[in-house]
Design a protein around this motif. Structure first.
Motif, short mmCIF file in Angstrom:
data_model
loop_
_atom_site.label_atom_id
_atom_site.label_comp_id
_atom_site.label_asym_id
_atom_site.label_seq_id
_atom_site.Cartn_x
_atom_site.Cartn_y
_atom_site.Cartn_z
N ASP A 255 1.07 -1.22 0.19
CA ASP A 255 0.08 -0.22 -0.48
C ASP A 255 1.28 1.20 -0.19
N ASN B 216 0.63 3.86 -2.78
CA ASN B 216 0.72 5.53 -2.42
C ASN B 216 1.78 6.35 -3.22
N ASN C 21 1.46 6.89 -6.52
CA ASN C 21 0.22 7.87 -7.51
C ASN C 21 0.71 9.18 -6.80
N PRO D 31 -5.92 5.69 -10.00
CA PRO D 31 -5.92 5.90 -8.41
C PRO D 31 -5.69 4.96 -6.92
N ASP D 32 -6.41 3.91 -7.74
CA ASP D 32 -6.81 2.80 -7.16
C ASP D 32 -6.22 2.43 -6.41
N ILE D 33 -5.43 1.89 -5.32
CA ILE D 33 -3.94 1.10 -5.33
C ILE D 33 -4.24 -0.32 -5.41
N HIS E 212 5.42 10.01 5.80
CA HIS E 212 4.72 9.47 4.98
C HIS E 212 5.62 9.42 3.66
N ASP F 188 4.78 8.93 0.24
CA ASP F 188 4.75 10.12 -0.59
C ASP F 188 4.21 10.75 -0.31
N ASP F 189 4.02 11.49 0.88
CA ASP F 189 3.95 13.12 1.26
C ASP F 189 5.05 13.49 0.93
#
Ligand SMILES: C[S@@+](CC[C@H](N)C(=O)[O-])C[C@H]1O[C@@H](n2cnc3c(N)ncnc32)[C@H](O)[C@@H]1O
Length: 194
Positions: free
Chosen positions: A30, A34, A37, A78-80, A176, A178-179
């Motif tokens: 996950d 993410n 994405n 965008p749906d992992i 995180h 992704d951030d």
């Protein structure tokens, strides 16, 4: 091209990893998706000038590199969970030489060192204790390496340190993966508008 490399220390290399347990049984897949994405998506579009390589180091058969190339991806979601399906399909086709398992999804038997060897752009390590990214001059074409929930191992750090031009932090907090990617994109979008 803006490139990101994320090391997934526990990420499953089984084509049968559970789609219903990406955070657990799939070894934090996950987190990696993410990150993908954040690297690849903007509002209603894909960043065609970006790519991300996920280095999967979990059981049963590491390492595997999954490279998602924005310029080639078709109908990326965008749906992992959907994206996890693309990764699972790619894991059915691992070979030493990189191959395109589906449009924009490349797979190869490569670890971090080989992935970094294949990148010619300047490499920046993103780490909480690095230099403020706002004080570092970065070109339009640049690559970044990040870790997952744990720091890079000593061996991985040694590999990265042989290639990197800088270690940067994007802010004062440990955030995180992704951030960190989203903030990095924003910093570069401001300097090098699309
Ligand atoms: C959740 S953090 C890693 C965990 C953390 N080092 C620990 O063990 O508590 C995920 C990754 O995002 C990146 N990252 C997190 N915060 C950052 C920051 N402030 N600046 C740059 N990169 C950051 C780093 O690559 C880090 O390895």
């Amino acid at each position: 091209m803006r490139r990101f490399v994320v090391v997934g220390h526990r990420a499953s290399t089984s084509p049968g990893f559970p789609l219903d347990d990406l955070a657990g049984g799939a070894g934090r897949m996950d987190l990696l998706l993410n990150a993908a994405n954040a690297a690849l998506l903007v509002s209603h579009d894909i960043r065609r000038d970006a790519e991300i390589t996920l280095v999967l180091l979990g059981p049963p058969d590491p390492p595997v590199a999954i490279r998602l190339a924005g310029e080639r991806l078709q109908s990326y979601s965008p749906d992992i969970r959907t994206d996890a399906g693309l990764v699972r399909a790619a894991l059915e086709r691992v070979s030493r030489i990189e191959r395109e398992a589906s449009p924009g999804v490349f797979v190869s038997r490569r670890g971090l060192a080989e992935v970094l060897d294949g990148i010619q752009d300047p490499l920046v390590e993103l780490r909480e204790d690095g230099k403020d990214i706002r004080e570092v001059e970065l070109p339009r074409d640049v690559a970044f390496v990040l870790s997952d929930t744990t720091d890079l191992t000593e061996e991985e750090e040694a590999t990265v340190s042989r290639k990197r031009i800088a270690v940067c932090r994007v802010g004062p907090r440990s955030i995180h993966t992704d951030d960190a990617i989203a903030i990095t994109h924003n910093e570069l979008d401001r300097r090098h508008p699309p």
